[in-house]
Design an enzyme around this catalytic site. Sequence first.
Site, PDB file in Angstrom:
ATOM      1  N   CYS A 197       0.817  -1.207   0.000  1.00  0.00           N
ATOM      2  CA  CYS A 197       0.000   0.000   0.000  1.00  0.00           C
ATOM      3  C   CYS A 197       0.848   1.254   0.000  1.00  0.00           C
ATOM      4  O   CYS A 197       2.014   1.244   0.394  1.00  0.00           O
ATOM      5  CB  CYS A 197      -0.822   0.045   1.291  1.00  0.00           C
ATOM      6  SG  CYS A 197      -2.352  -0.862   1.212  1.00  0.00           S
ATOM      7  N   CYS A 236      -2.445  -3.129  -3.518  1.00  0.00           N
ATOM      8  CA  CYS A 236      -3.728  -2.881  -2.880  1.00  0.00           C
ATOM      9  C   CYS A 236      -4.708  -2.341  -3.916  1.00  0.00           C
ATOM     10  O   CYS A 236      -4.357  -1.501  -4.728  1.00  0.00           O
ATOM     11  CB  CYS A 236      -3.534  -1.854  -1.774  1.00  0.00           C
ATOM     12  SG  CYS A 236      -5.059  -1.265  -1.024  1.00  0.00           S
ATOM     13  N   CYS A 290      -5.749   1.761  -2.835  1.00  0.00           N
ATOM     14  CA  CYS A 290      -4.867   2.909  -3.077  1.00  0.00           C
ATOM     15  C   CYS A 290      -4.100   2.772  -4.394  1.00  0.00           C
ATOM     16  O   CYS A 290      -3.487   3.724  -4.852  1.00  0.00           O
ATOM     17  CB  CYS A 290      -3.916   3.113  -1.908  1.00  0.00           C
ATOM     18  SG  CYS A 290      -2.791   1.735  -1.603  1.00  0.00           S
TER      19      CYS A 290
HETATM   20 ZN    ZN Z   1      -3.869   0.352   0.012  1.00  0.00          ZN
END
Ligand code: ZN
Length: 78
Positions: A41, A72, A75
């Site tokens: 992330c 992820c 994001c």
């Molecule tokens: Zn993330």
Amino acid sequence: MQTRTPTLDLDWQTCERARLERDAAYDGKFLIGVKTTKIYCLPSCRSRTALAKNVVYLPSIEAAKQAGLRACLRCRPG
Ligand SMILES: [Zn+2]
């Protein structure tokens, strides 16, 4: 001597603070890998609730992929 994995310029405490504060200023400077979910992330990602012991700090997407982590979906670090 060559290193296969690029090292992170930032120290652990800096990364930890940026992670806990979800500091978007660090997006692109390092990535957060979560060992339990196998996801990486951006520092500003809001989907993370990982414990510090389950987190690794990574210098690049390449390093994250080498560690067997996936991007992820929230994001989208790349
Ligand atoms: Zn993330």
